[in-house]
Write a protein that holds these residues in place. Structure first.
Motif, PDB file in Angstrom:
ATOM      1  N   ASN A  44       0.817  -1.216   0.000  1.00 46.34           N
ATOM      2  CA  ASN A  44       0.000   0.000   0.000  1.00 46.34           C
ATOM      3  C   ASN A  44       0.848   1.263   0.000  1.00 46.34           C
ATOM      4  N   HIS A  45       1.993   1.263   0.681  1.00 50.76           N
ATOM      5  CA  HIS A  45       2.854   2.438   0.698  1.00 50.76           C
ATOM      6  C   HIS A  45       3.337   2.779  -0.711  1.00 50.76           C
ATOM      7  N   GLY A  70     -11.481  -5.546  11.247  1.00 49.92           N
ATOM      8  CA  GLY A  70     -10.944  -6.677  10.497  1.00 49.92           C
ATOM      9  C   GLY A  70     -10.930  -6.484   9.007  1.00 49.92           C
ATOM     10  N   LYS A  71     -11.327  -5.334   8.491  1.00 48.00           N
ATOM     11  CA  LYS A  71     -11.376  -5.079   7.070  1.00 48.00           C
ATOM     12  C   LYS A  71     -10.107  -4.384   6.623  1.00 48.00           C
ATOM     13  N   LEU A  72      -9.532  -4.852   5.518  1.00 47.24           N
ATOM     14  CA  LEU A  72      -8.319  -4.236   4.987  1.00 47.24           C
ATOM     15  C   LEU A  72      -8.644  -2.864   4.426  1.00 47.24           C
ATOM     16  N   GLU A  73      -7.700  -1.948   4.557  1.00 45.92           N
ATOM     17  CA  GLU A  73      -7.907  -0.615   4.011  1.00 45.92           C
ATOM     18  C   GLU A  73      -7.971  -0.693   2.497  1.00 45.92           C
ATOM     19  N   THR A  74      -8.846   0.093   1.942  1.00 43.46           N
ATOM     20  CA  THR A  74      -9.081   0.085   0.506  1.00 43.46           C
ATOM     21  C   THR A  74      -9.063   1.511  -0.019  1.00 43.46           C
ATOM     22  N   PHE A  75      -8.358   1.703  -1.107  1.00 40.77           N
ATOM     23  CA  PHE A  75      -8.351   2.996  -1.778  1.00 40.77           C
ATOM     24  C   PHE A  75      -8.165   2.741  -3.271  1.00 40.77           C
ATOM     25  N   HIS A  76      -8.462   3.740  -4.062  1.00 38.05           N
ATOM     26  CA  HIS A  76      -8.421   3.621  -5.505  1.00 38.05           C
ATOM     27  C   HIS A  76      -7.170   4.284  -6.064  1.00 38.05           C
ATOM     28  N   VAL A  77      -6.636   3.653  -7.111  1.00 40.22           N
ATOM     29  CA  VAL A  77      -5.476   4.195  -7.813  1.00 40.22           C
ATOM     30  C   VAL A  77      -5.771   4.147  -9.304  1.00 40.22           C
ATOM     31  N   PRO A  78      -5.144   5.000 -10.098  1.00 42.03           N
ATOM     32  CA  PRO A  78      -5.362   4.961 -11.555  1.00 42.03           C
ATOM     33  C   PRO A  78      -4.832   3.665 -12.160  1.00 42.03           C
ATOM     34  N   ARG A  79      -5.546   3.163 -13.154  1.00 40.71           N
ATOM     35  CA  ARG A  79      -5.091   1.963 -13.841  1.00 40.71           C
ATOM     36  C   ARG A  79      -3.821   2.198 -14.661  1.00 40.71           C
ATOM     37  N   SER A  80      -3.574   3.440 -15.000  1.00 42.28           N
ATOM     38  CA  SER A  80      -2.435   3.768 -15.860  1.00 42.28           C
ATOM     39  C   SER A  80      -1.135   3.948 -15.086  1.00 42.28           C
ATOM     40  N   LEU A  81      -1.089   3.522 -13.848  1.00 42.82           N
ATOM     41  CA  LEU A  81       0.135   3.651 -13.069  1.00 42.82           C
ATOM     42  C   LEU A  81       1.271   2.851 -13.709  1.00 42.82           C
ATOM     43  N   ASP A  82       2.448   3.444 -13.750  1.00 43.14           N
ATOM     44  CA  ASP A  82       3.636   2.765 -14.274  1.00 43.14           C
ATOM     45  C   ASP A  82       4.300   2.012 -13.131  1.00 43.14           C
ATOM     46  N   ILE A  83       3.963   0.722 -13.018  1.00 43.89           N
ATOM     47  CA  ILE A  83       4.446  -0.100 -11.907  1.00 43.89           C
ATOM     48  C   ILE A  83       5.415  -1.143 -12.442  1.00 43.89           C
ATOM     49  N   GLN A  84       6.610  -1.153 -11.912  1.00 40.58           N
ATOM     50  CA  GLN A  84       7.590  -2.181 -12.224  1.00 40.58           C
ATOM     51  C   GLN A  84       7.736  -3.094 -11.005  1.00 40.58           C
ATOM     52  N   LEU A  85       7.283  -4.318 -11.154  1.00 35.66           N
ATOM     53  CA  LEU A  85       7.235  -5.232 -10.017  1.00 35.66           C
ATOM     54  C   LEU A  85       8.623  -5.742  -9.660  1.00 35.66           C
ATOM     55  N   GLU A  86       8.843  -5.917  -8.372  1.00 30.12           N
ATOM     56  CA  GLU A  86      10.080  -6.528  -7.895  1.00 30.12           C
ATOM     57  C   GLU A  86       9.970  -8.053  -8.002  1.00 30.12           C
ATOM     58  N   THR A  87      11.118  -8.692  -8.128  1.00 32.88           N
ATOM     59  CA  THR A  87      11.152 -10.145  -8.272  1.00 32.88           C
ATOM     60  C   THR A  87      11.858 -10.784  -7.081  1.00 32.88           C
TER      61      THR A  87
END
Length: 479
Positions: A44-45, A70-87
């Protein structure tokens, strides 16, 4: 029959090896020691930093922890985010909790042990041919086929028990009907064109069953009709085709992705294409006008005899099935890595979409790829394991040899020779005669027909679904 012969010793030794080497797993080594790496979903950070979400506008605790209810925090983010996943490398601690992990370990390791038993039995029987002794390695091979069938049934069952798998459920039903129709068409084809051995098997079964009933003093016009036999085989073929539907589609998708990522290397691309096309080549080897006629009947100009003898051609088919299984097993880590790369590809496709997505859905989209790793591994390995051991049973019970490729052989299966019928028998001799007549019912031709059709159809169904999956991928990409 020798109850304490060398075959039983081989079986007992392998059972002891399985117990002693339980902590050493070839399946675990294949999955966790071949350089596979998985993609970690962003926490989330990271998502807040990329999306610029103010912390005071997000309910819940920091770091994605649960709220008091007991509910996880939920928020919205743009679908167009440039995310490079770590391996991160795939380790045994990562996969031990995955679904169907124990089934994956069992089928791969047990197949390896069965292969060792089969090789040892083949070496022993080549030196000391069996006379009145059953080949125990066939029991091991039969168990592998049944375990593979059970696992594929368990995977297919998920589509009928889940409420979210309506499309998959409909696909399985449609595939069953299509494969049933194709199997009926295949069984109508004359044996002079398609060499599955069903008609000679039925003729042999009919003749020997009639003789057995006559020897027992029973009047009968023969066993079940050929129509009932072929209908039963068609239903069996439709079930195999249905179980191979999604594994075939999965193989097609992984092949497409592998070519895209590893197509620059010509050698790897050749191996990948050969890996995909070999089931089609194996299917053609059972079509007489295409392969057997040209290799064993036709005499080309400048030659005085055909390219191969019929016995050598039979051995060639079996050897090519084994080679195909070895090639698929060798390319398995590369194919699984192509599947794991789907996590990053999903986010790359998502960048082109408009709108917003919740952090939970985005994280699930990435995490679900690794969650189904063992399911994908089973879809990749179970069909080839089933085809391989059906072919090994077809080789041994059908009376074929491995050495016919190199020199002529005069071996003949013991089931081909009919036992002599004495004039008068009583007591133990009558029982032995009845037992010999009962074994005559299941002659070599019957075993060749049933096992030959099963192994051929398994490869055919696997290639058909994979080819349809590849055509769909090509059409989807081009459109």
């Amino acid at each position: 029959m020798a109850l304490l012969g060398a075959q039983l010793v081989i079986t007992l030794i392998m059972v002891s090896v399985i117990q002693k080497l339980g902590s050493y797993s070839f399946a675990r080594w294949l999955l966790c020691s071949q350089g596979l790496y998985r993609y970690l979903y962003p926490d989330n950070h990271e998502l807040k930093a990329l999306a610029g979400v103010p912390k005071d506008k997000v309910k819940g605790k920091k770091g994605g922890k649960s709220e008091p209810n007991g509910k996880l925090e939920t928020f919205h983010v743009p679908r167009s985010l440039d995310i490079q996943l770590e391996t991160a490398p795939v380790t045994p601690l990562d996969v031990v909790h995955l679904r169907f992990y124990t089934e994956y370990l069992w089928i791969v390791d047990f197949s390896l042990y069965t292969s060792i038993v089969y090789i040892m039995s083949e070496v022993y029987t080549s030196i000391f041919p069996l006379k009145d002794e059953f080949n125990l390695s066939m029991v091991w091979c039969f168990l592998v086929v049944m375990f593979s069938l059970k696992i594929l049934l368990s995977l297919t069952k998920q589509y009928f028990t889940s409420e979210e798998s309506i499309g998959e459920r409909s696909t399985c039903i449609v595939a069953f009907c299509i494969f049933l129709l194709i199997a009926m068409i295949v069984l109508i084809i004359d044996e002079s064109n398609l060499e599955v051995g069903v008609d000679p098997a039925y003729d042999s079964f009919y003749e020997n069953a009639s003789k057995f009933l006559e020897n027992q003093g029973l009047s009968s016009v023969g066993p079940a009709s050929k129509l009932i036999l072929k209908l039963s085989l068609a239903v069996w073929a439709a079930i195999i085709g249905t179980l191979f539907t999604f594994p075939g589609l999965r193989v097609a998708r992984m092949h497409w992705d592998s070519l895209k990522y590893y197509g620059d290397n010509k050698v790897k691309a050749l191996l990948l294409n050969a890996n995909f096309a070999m089931p089609f080549v194996l299917v053609l080897l059972w079509i007489r006008p295409i392969t057997r006629h040209y290799l064993t009947v036709r005499v080309f100009s400048g030659m005085d005899k055909p390219l191969m003898r019929p016995e050598a051609f039979d051995s060639l088919r079996i050897v090519l099935v084994v080679a195909t299984a070895v090639l698929r097993l060798g390319l398995m880590p590369r194919q699984l890595q192509a599947y794991l790369d789907m996590a990053q590809r999903r986010l790359d496709v998502q960048k082109k979409e408009a709108g917003r997505i919740t952090n939970i859905d985005l994280q699930k989209k990435v995490a679900s790829v690794f969650y189904y790793l063992c399911v994908v591994a089973l879809q990749y390995i179970c069909p080839i394991v089933m085809c391989l051991f059906l072919t090994l049973m077809y080789k041994t019970l059908g009376g074929y040899t491995w050495t016919a490729l190199f020199y002529e052989t005069t071996e003949m299966c013991a089931a081909d020779a009919a036992p002599a019928t004495p004039a008068t028998v009583d007591g133990v001799e009558q029982y032995q005669l009845a037992w010999e007549n009962l074994k005559m019912v299941f002659t070599t031709e019957v075993r060749r027909g049933v096992l030959g059709f099963s192994s051929w159809w398994a490869g055919c169904a696997w290639f058909l679904t994979a080819a349809l999956g590849l055509l769909y991928q090509t059409y989807f990409r081009l459109s």
